[in-house]
Design an enzyme around this catalytic site. Structure first.
Site, PDB file in Angstrom:
ATOM      1  N   GLY A  17     -13.209  14.300 -22.993  1.00  0.00           N
ATOM      2  CA  GLY A  17     -12.653  15.415 -23.798  1.00  0.00           C
ATOM      3  C   GLY A  17     -13.072  15.347 -25.327  1.00  0.00           C
TER       4      GLY A  17
ATOM      5  CB  THR B  57     -18.360  15.512 -28.687  1.00  0.00           C
ATOM      6  OG1 THR B  57     -18.239  15.722 -27.469  1.00  0.00           O
ATOM      7  CG2 THR B  57     -18.306  16.787 -29.485  1.00  0.00           C
TER       8      THR B  57
ATOM      9  CD  GLU C 170     -20.067  18.624 -22.967  1.00  0.00           C
ATOM     10  OE1 GLU C 170     -20.856  19.731 -23.381  1.00  0.00           O
ATOM     11  OE2 GLU C 170     -19.906  18.438 -21.845  1.00  0.00           O
TER      12      GLU C 170
ATOM     13  CG  HIS D 144     -14.517  19.785 -22.764  1.00  0.00           C
ATOM     14  ND1 HIS D 144     -14.074  20.347 -21.606  1.00  0.00           N
ATOM     15  CD2 HIS D 144     -15.115  18.491 -22.517  1.00  0.00           C
ATOM     16  CE1 HIS D 144     -14.728  19.643 -20.714  1.00  0.00           C
ATOM     17  NE2 HIS D 144     -15.247  18.557 -21.155  1.00  0.00           N
TER      18      HIS D 144
HETATM   19 ZN   LIG Z   1     -15.819  16.768 -20.025  1.00  0.00          ZN
END
Ligand SMILES: [Zn+2]
Length: 217
Positions: free
Chosen positions: A30, A76, A78, A97
């Site tokens: 996350g 991250t 992401e 997320h």
């Molecule tokens: Zn993920």
């Protein structure tokens, strides 16, 4: 400005801790980010670290191209997804997320989550997009998610997890929490013989009431 940055760093730490304690971000999974006002830069959680025990100094500042401006940890993986959503949706100030288990169960089954089953989901979460699978951390995922984010604030990522967007961190957090509650309710009602969505007229009525309330505040 620095005070606002410090406040946002503390809020990211607090929201991340709540998400971890709820079981929405197990292991090191996350990520959470917030946009810094009047700048093309964001604050984001670091990569490869448990989100339950972050400190404000662990938060990484990156620009809209993903370049690190400040921070000793890696941002991250992401980050491309977060920055592309902020570029696509100027009204969004926070992104979460997560991998909430009930939502991720639906995502792994390729099954959409219908928010029209109960008023709480219609009001807080709105319509939920199901985004086709893409490898985590890739530009491909960033493109697919940001495309769906043009029209949705709550997204289910196939075989992966959830993304929620908000005008604030608290709003994005509440969307993740109610999204997971909705997935639990749907699963339980499926076990009890099948869920029955509210009629379209009632869904429209609730949406209209929500819009009016927003206009009043
Ligand atoms: Zn993920």
């Amino acid at each position: 400005m620095l005070d606002e940055e410090e406040r946002l760093r503390k809020e990211i730490v607090e929201v991340s801790r709540r998400l971890y304690e709820k079981g929405f971000m197990a292991g090191t999974g996350g990520n959470v980010s917030a946009k810094l006002p009047n700048s093309r830069s964001i604050l984001t959680t670091p990569s490869g670290v448990c989100k339950g025990y972050l400190k404000p100094s662990d938060i990484v500042k990156v620009d809209f191209e993903g370049k690190v401006i400040e921070g000793r940890l890696k941002p991250t993986s992401e980050t491309p997804m977060h920055t592309l959503i902020y570029k696509t949706r100027p009204d969004v100030n926070a992104i979460i997320h997560a991998h909430p288990p009930f939502c991720t169960g639906f995502a792994c089954a390729g099954m959409p989550i219908d928010s029209s089953v109960f008023p709480g989901a219609i009001v807080i979460v709105g319509e939920i997009a199901l985004v086709e699978y893409a490898t985590p951390g890739t530009e491909d995922l960033a493109m697919k998610v940001s495309e769906a984010a043009k029209t949705h604030d709550a997204l289910l990522l196939q075989n992966h997890g959830t993304v929620t967007l908000g005008a604030s961190l608290e709003e994005a957090y509440l969307k993740t929490e109610v999204l997971e509650e909705t997935a639990q309710i749907l699963l339980i009602s499926s076990l009890l013989g099948g869920f029955k969505p509210l009629p379209e007229t009632e869904v429209k009525k609730i949406r209209l009431m929500t819009t009016k309330n927003e206009q009043n505040t």
